[in-house]
Design a protein around this motif. Structure first.
Motif, PDB file in Angstrom:
ATOM      1  N   LYS A 253       0.794  -1.137  -0.186  1.00  0.00           N
ATOM      2  CA  LYS A 253      -0.129  -0.082  -0.208  1.00  0.00           C
ATOM      3  C   LYS A 253       0.967   1.333   0.106  1.00  0.00           C
ATOM      4  CE  LYS A 253      -4.450  -0.178  -0.500  1.00  0.00           C
ATOM      5  NZ  LYS A 253      -5.521  -0.129   0.557  1.00  0.00           N
ATOM      6  N   ALA A 254       2.138   1.069   0.512  1.00  0.00           N
ATOM      7  CA  ALA A 254       2.743   2.272   0.553  1.00  0.00           C
ATOM      8  C   ALA A 254       4.278   1.929   0.978  1.00  0.00           C
ATOM      9  CB  ALA A 254       2.637   3.217   1.553  1.00  0.00           C
ATOM     10  N   VAL A 255       5.465   2.679   0.759  1.00  0.00           N
ATOM     11  CA  VAL A 255       6.719   2.592   1.034  1.00  0.00           C
ATOM     12  C   VAL A 255       6.878   3.553   2.064  1.00  0.00           C
ATOM     13  CG1 VAL A 255       9.144   2.106   0.725  1.00  0.00           C
ATOM     14  CG2 VAL A 255       7.204   1.301  -1.026  1.00  0.00           C
ATOM     15  N   PHE A 256       7.554   3.361   3.303  1.00  0.00           N
ATOM     16  CA  PHE A 256       7.842   4.547   4.165  1.00  0.00           C
ATOM     17  C   PHE A 256       9.297   4.374   4.491  1.00  0.00           C
ATOM     18  CE2 PHE A 256       9.121   5.237   8.895  1.00  0.00           C
ATOM     19  CZ  PHE A 256       8.961   6.586   8.872  1.00  0.00           C
ATOM     20  N   LEU A 257       9.675   5.786   4.146  1.00  0.00           N
ATOM     21  CA  LEU A 257      11.415   5.822   3.997  1.00  0.00           C
ATOM     22  C   LEU A 257      11.794   7.157   4.992  1.00  0.00           C
ATOM     23  CD1 LEU A 257      11.852   5.202   0.279  1.00  0.00           C
ATOM     24  CD2 LEU A 257      12.350   3.879   2.320  1.00  0.00           C
ATOM     25  N   ILE A 258      12.863   7.191   5.633  1.00  0.00           N
ATOM     26  CA  ILE A 258      13.644   8.222   6.005  1.00  0.00           C
ATOM     27  C   ILE A 258      14.842   8.429   5.537  1.00  0.00           C
ATOM     28  CG2 ILE A 258      14.233   9.161   8.690  1.00  0.00           C
ATOM     29  CD1 ILE A 258      12.738   6.406   9.633  1.00  0.00           C
ATOM     30  N   PRO A 259      14.908   9.374   4.354  1.00  0.00           N
ATOM     31  CA  PRO A 259      16.023   9.272   3.801  1.00  0.00           C
ATOM     32  C   PRO A 259      17.293  10.027   4.226  1.00  0.00           C
ATOM     33  CG  PRO A 259      14.345  10.620   2.871  1.00  0.00           C
ATOM     34  CD  PRO A 259      13.673   9.851   3.835  1.00  0.00           C
ATOM     35  N   THR A 260      16.956  10.962   5.279  1.00  0.00           N
ATOM     36  CA  THR A 260      18.158  11.766   5.679  1.00  0.00           C
ATOM     37  C   THR A 260      18.049  11.783   7.312  1.00  0.00           C
ATOM     38  OG1 THR A 260      17.375  13.345   4.164  1.00  0.00           O
ATOM     39  CG2 THR A 260      18.721  14.343   5.839  1.00  0.00           C
ATOM     40  N   TYR A 261      19.406  11.336   7.763  1.00  0.00           N
ATOM     41  CA  TYR A 261      19.766  11.092   9.040  1.00  0.00           C
ATOM     42  C   TYR A 261      18.646  10.052   9.456  1.00  0.00           C
ATOM     43  CZ  TYR A 261      22.935  15.043   8.882  1.00  0.00           C
ATOM     44  OH  TYR A 261      24.028  15.766   8.622  1.00  0.00           O
ATOM     45  N   HIS A 262      18.405   9.061   8.776  1.00  0.00           N
ATOM     46  CA  HIS A 262      17.582   7.944   9.082  1.00  0.00           C
ATOM     47  C   HIS A 262      17.590   7.586  10.459  1.00  0.00           C
ATOM     48  CE1 HIS A 262      17.222   3.599   9.536  1.00  0.00           C
ATOM     49  NE2 HIS A 262      16.004   3.783   8.776  1.00  0.00           N
ATOM     50  N   ASN A 263      16.659   7.265  11.134  1.00  0.00           N
ATOM     51  CA  ASN A 263      16.430   6.900  12.624  1.00  0.00           C
ATOM     52  C   ASN A 263      16.350   5.378  12.596  1.00  0.00           C
ATOM     53  OD1 ASN A 263      16.180   6.819  15.313  1.00  0.00           O
ATOM     54  ND2 ASN A 263      14.507   8.102  15.087  1.00  0.00           N
ATOM     55  N   PRO A 264      17.133   4.764  13.217  1.00  0.00           N
ATOM     56  CA  PRO A 264      18.179   5.220  14.152  1.00  0.00           C
ATOM     57  C   PRO A 264      19.634   5.016  13.414  1.00  0.00           C
ATOM     58  CG  PRO A 264      17.798   2.673  14.196  1.00  0.00           C
ATOM     59  CD  PRO A 264      17.014   3.243  13.188  1.00  0.00           C
ATOM     60  N   THR A 265      20.018   4.693  12.502  1.00  0.00           N
ATOM     61  CA  THR A 265      21.302   4.535  11.805  1.00  0.00           C
ATOM     62  C   THR A 265      22.026   5.944  11.566  1.00  0.00           C
ATOM     63  OG1 THR A 265      20.871   4.332   9.456  1.00  0.00           O
ATOM     64  CG2 THR A 265      20.544   2.360  10.784  1.00  0.00           C
ATOM     65  N   GLY A 266      21.255   6.813  11.383  1.00  0.00           N
ATOM     66  CA  GLY A 266      21.869   8.200  10.817  1.00  0.00           C
ATOM     67  C   GLY A 266      22.224   8.331   9.474  1.00  0.00           C
ATOM     68  N   ILE A 267      22.022   7.241   8.628  1.00  0.00           N
ATOM     69  CA  ILE A 267      22.596   7.066   7.368  1.00  0.00           C
ATOM     70  C   ILE A 267      21.691   8.185   6.534  1.00  0.00           C
ATOM     71  CG2 ILE A 267      22.359   5.799   5.205  1.00  0.00           C
ATOM     72  CD1 ILE A 267      22.909   3.183   6.978  1.00  0.00           C
ATOM     73  N   VAL A 268      22.460   9.122   5.572  1.00  0.00           N
ATOM     74  CA  VAL A 268      21.855   9.741   4.669  1.00  0.00           C
ATOM     75  C   VAL A 268      22.052   9.159   3.299  1.00  0.00           C
ATOM     76  CG1 VAL A 268      22.008  12.139   3.557  1.00  0.00           C
ATOM     77  CG2 VAL A 268      22.715  11.908   5.884  1.00  0.00           C
ATOM     78  N   ASN A 294      14.628  15.526  10.361  1.00  0.00           N
ATOM     79  CA  ASN A 294      16.173  16.194  10.613  1.00  0.00           C
ATOM     80  C   ASN A 294      16.785  16.559   9.272  1.00  0.00           C
ATOM     81  OD1 ASN A 294      16.781  16.141  13.303  1.00  0.00           O
ATOM     82  ND2 ASN A 294      17.674  13.894  13.460  1.00  0.00           N
ATOM     83  N   GLU A 295      15.604  16.971   8.234  1.00  0.00           N
ATOM     84  CA  GLU A 295      16.341  17.295   6.892  1.00  0.00           C
ATOM     85  C   GLU A 295      17.172  18.600   7.281  1.00  0.00           C
ATOM     86  OE1 GLU A 295      13.563  16.445   3.723  1.00  0.00           O
ATOM     87  OE2 GLU A 295      14.559  18.394   3.070  1.00  0.00           O
ATOM     88  N   GLU A 296      16.580  19.287   8.189  1.00  0.00           N
ATOM     89  CA  GLU A 296      17.183  20.848   8.385  1.00  0.00           C
ATOM     90  C   GLU A 296      18.481  20.842   9.050  1.00  0.00           C
ATOM     91  OE1 GLU A 296      13.935  19.928   8.767  1.00  0.00           O
ATOM     92  OE2 GLU A 296      13.420  21.420   7.255  1.00  0.00           O
ATOM     93  N   LEU A 297      18.829  19.404   9.328  1.00  0.00           N
ATOM     94  CA  LEU A 297      20.045  19.407  10.084  1.00  0.00           C
ATOM     95  C   LEU A 297      21.370  19.037   9.285  1.00  0.00           C
ATOM     96  CD1 LEU A 297      19.768  18.143  13.747  1.00  0.00           C
ATOM     97  CD2 LEU A 297      20.222  20.580  13.074  1.00  0.00           C
ATOM     98  N   ARG A 298      21.218  18.800   8.224  1.00  0.00           N
ATOM     99  CA  ARG A 298      22.211  18.293   7.142  1.00  0.00           C
ATOM    100  C   ARG A 298      23.437  19.349   7.404  1.00  0.00           C
ATOM    101  NH1 ARG A 298      24.276  14.615   4.748  1.00  0.00           N
ATOM    102  NH2 ARG A 298      25.004  15.712   2.798  1.00  0.00           N
ATOM    103  N   TYR A 299      24.532  19.014   7.773  1.00  0.00           N
ATOM    104  CA  TYR A 299      25.676  19.779   8.054  1.00  0.00           C
ATOM    105  C   TYR A 299      26.326  20.069   6.810  1.00  0.00           C
ATOM    106  CZ  TYR A 299      25.364  17.044  12.589  1.00  0.00           C
ATOM    107  OH  TYR A 299      24.900  16.665  13.734  1.00  0.00           O
TER     108      TYR A 299
END
Lengths: 485, 485
Positions: A253-268, A294-299
């Protein structure tokens, strides 16, 4: 008969007296046909005006607690004594499956947590010392002078219009084409994700996500009774061929993704991978739910673009935004940006859920965001957390015998230590004043028992150094013990 | 090739340029292998520094939008052009049954509503002119000076502790025994009711309520897929023998009641009836969900006690409180008071729903409530609405050929006019600038087609007089038309 009522505040004396007498009746201390002191006596006893007592007695009689017999006085009636139900309800017999699951998955209740005495590596709340309280004061006073009483009355389910417009511009500056897209304001990411799942999934529906993934999101998917399939991650984000396999096996039905500073791994997730992921999911005509966490936190200066931006000529990305990891999470404000048609449904669900998000908070946040201080603040926060990240890596390298560290910044890193059970480690660390988050709660399939998440937003250098030194010793001890066995 | 970018704000210039070029590429305006202007040319064209353009070009290349060939320049790559999915998703194919129902039951979208030009008899929002904005300013500044940055960070799911303690005292002053009871703060009544139903009902469960009842509550019960049985009302509240019949027929999961200024009828359940209702429901060991709606607005001095107070030696009443009908509804704060064991589950559901209610708002409300102005405000609001109520009754008697009027105060009355269809009436009235709420939306069984609710919180005397005069004329016309047919 003792009337030893102690007033607990200067207001509501009348009510307090009434309640007190009612309790005496209901609990059987004042018995049927017993006579109450005269109004004059009672007023002297309690040191209140006689009129107050007259009012109280009148109410008691009106409500059936007493009978007033003219010329004789006021007597306890039995009419008003509520029989206790046979026994108190046993609420356990009434609790729904949903409530039982919500309680069971409530990590705040069941996991060891940081307290004042504990080094809080378990926290990824923003560091409150960064908040500019004087600016918030000014914003509040501005908004009150602009909006006046309006801001305190009912508003719109979709949100405070100036904030919505601000966020649209903000999102378009991130490269998103806003045509046929709209925004709904929610009480943070958590509510946004709940409303999105309510709007497009039914019990038992299949959903794909990264494995591991954000534990609150995992909890929410479970509470929606979804059929969750977690997909392993490479060092630059979700594994493409596994994703492809799972899409082919059964379209979700959907794919849920955390592309930036993924939680918990911190992977971008890398730019290349973002493109591949989008092409692949698009080819199955499946909605993508993107957590803008956390997109706003990209260093780094390179501005890796969100999936919503990369795919913004299509209408299948549902972007859930939140500033809670940098700004004022206590206000609970987030937003969902999606196709206009979908937002129309989300808006109705939002209205049925809690009418709307606090208009006062939305207005304060709007006033803050449109001011000059927001971009300054983001810069300051980036610097601050980058420094924390570097210290965390430095001391991890020095003290922790890890097998692997993931994470490029944000507010946390993820660590694997071969051969240890992170819950056993946590239990030992907690005794020494250290909390962190065991990795298993992030996994869809009970993996990750040798992993844990270290949040560094609320710890200082001394705590990082000392914490990791102690953790390192405990890990060595645990490993030695293992070798003995 | 035209670069007619107009910067929309002074910040993010770099991002705006990048986005602009990306859009040109993705939409095919810049074609594959086309050469971008040199960084120098572009910086002159757009009047920004050359370094900015260099950064932009670097990002474009990093993200695969362009290829940079040393000494030759920057060329459009095709790698990064995301293919449009075959066609845009048709979201209608993805919408859940829940979302469809939420949209269908969303009266704000589908009913005629008051606007600036319309006499808003449909509204029962509090009159914002009563709010004391200066007091709120002081409360805000106080709370900021007491709590500082804390108040902006994450808080507790159960709520802001000082507010919870305040409400406990407040409830105990209303005669409630707080032993083994606890309080959860929610985003208003709406969220409280949702969480309560989530915690003790499953799809298909039977629930009893008054008929008619609060339309938002009815919507929420429908969205929880409950088997709703509405019970007719007498002039002093729910009909006892019908209630008894329905309890005997099949024991429900809960009984939902609005004893004070019942919505929509405005009936205040009599003291005698409250006792009977409690005795009856207790004897079936069934939870009572009490909507404390408008309890604060009781005009008369006689303090009719809540079901929660009358029954407070038992543990089966779930009281949902809200001040939204008198104070600051835009903040969305309510509370659930219930057995400690139940609140434990509600707390976990609340956390899974949206973590917690805005701590800033809770703190401001707490500061307001504990000040001296709250009781003054309640007195002022009572006087104000009592006056409105009396004017409404006066002009209804003068102009409306009603068959019956219900309602003793609060913010609304309920009217029946024999022989008219209130939706037909509304449609005629709306043309003349008058909105009200047709009665049928409050009924569990499609009754009430000749009834409507008149809210008087936001109308002045002239509007009431003029509105009712016009309504009276329209009703006469409709009746005449009927007689002709």
């Amino acid at each position: 008969m003792i009337f030893n009522l102690k007033f607990t505040s200067k207001t509501h004396k009348k009510l307090q007296i009434e309640t007190y007498i009612k309790n005496l009746i209901e609990t059987g201390i004042l018995q049927k046909n017993e006579k109450l002191p005269s109004t004059r006596e009672m007023s002297l006893m309690l040191n209140v005006s006689r009129n107050t007592i007259i009012d109280v007695y009148e109410n008691l009689t009106n409500e059936g607690f007493t009978d007033t017999i003219k010329g004789k006085g006021t007597f306890i009636s039995s009419k008003k004594v509520i029989s206790k139900i046979s026994k108190n309800l046993n609420w356990n017999n009434f609790i729904s499956a949903h409530a039982i699951m919500a309680e069971k998955l409530d990590t705040t209740k069941h996991e060891l947590r940081g307290t004042y005495d504990i080094i809080p590596f378990d926290s990824i709340s923003p560091n409150k010392s960064l908040f500019d309280i004087d600016e918030i004061k000014r914003d509040f006073l501005n908004i009150i002078s602009i909006e006046g009483n309006n801001i305190l009355n009912y508003g719109y389910a979709k949100g405070y219009k100036p904030l919505i417009e601000y966020l649209k511009t903000y999102m378009s500056h991130k490269g998103i084409n806003l045509d046929n897209k709209d925004i709904l304001i929610t009480n943070g990411f958590t509510e946004g994700f709940n409303i999105v799942l309510s709007s497009i999934t039914e019990k038992g529906d299949r959903i794909l996500c990264e494995n591991p993934t954000h534990n609150t999101s995992l909890k929410i998917m479970k509470l929606h009774n979804l059929n969750i399939k977690g997909i392993d991650m490479d060092d630059d984000g979700i594994n493409i061929s596994s994703l492809k396999n799972e899409l082919e096996k059964e379209v979700p039905k959907a794919v849920f993704l955390i592309p930036t500073y993924h939680n918990p791994t911190g992977i971008v997730m890398s730019s290349e991978k973002r493109l591949k992921v989008i092409e692949l999911i698009n080819s199955f005509n499946v909605p993508i739910i993107e957590d803008g966490f956390n997109e706003e936190l990209r260093y780094s200066n390179s501005n890796i673009t969100s999936l919503a931006a990369l795919n913004s000529n299509n209408n299948n990305v549902i972007y859930i935004g939140s500033l809670s990891k940098i700004l004022f999470p206590g206000m609970r404000i987030g937003w969902v940006m999606a196709d206009t048609e979908l937002i129309n449904y989300l808006e109705s669900i939002k209205r049925s859920t809690n009418i709307h998000t606090s208009f006062l908070d939305q207005a304060i946040l709007y006033e803050y965001l449109r001011g000059k201080n927001f971009s300054k603040y983001v810069k300051k926060a980036k610097r601050y957390y980058k420094n924390k990240y570097e210290l965390t890596i430095k001391y991890a390298n020095k003290y922790l015998p890890y097998a692997k560290i993931w994470g490029e910044g944000g507010l946390h890193i993820f660590i694997k230590v071969t051969g240890i059970n992170s819950r056993e480690l946590l239990s030992e660390c907690y005794k020494k004043g250290i909390a962190f988050t065991p990795g298993d709660i992030f996994y869809t399939d009970n993996q990750g028992k040798d992993t844990f998440r270290i949040g560094f937003s609320r710890v200082n250098e001394a705590q990082i150094r000392m914490g990791f030194q102690i953790m390192g010793e405990i890990i060595s001890n645990l490993k030695n013990k293992l070798e003995y066995i």
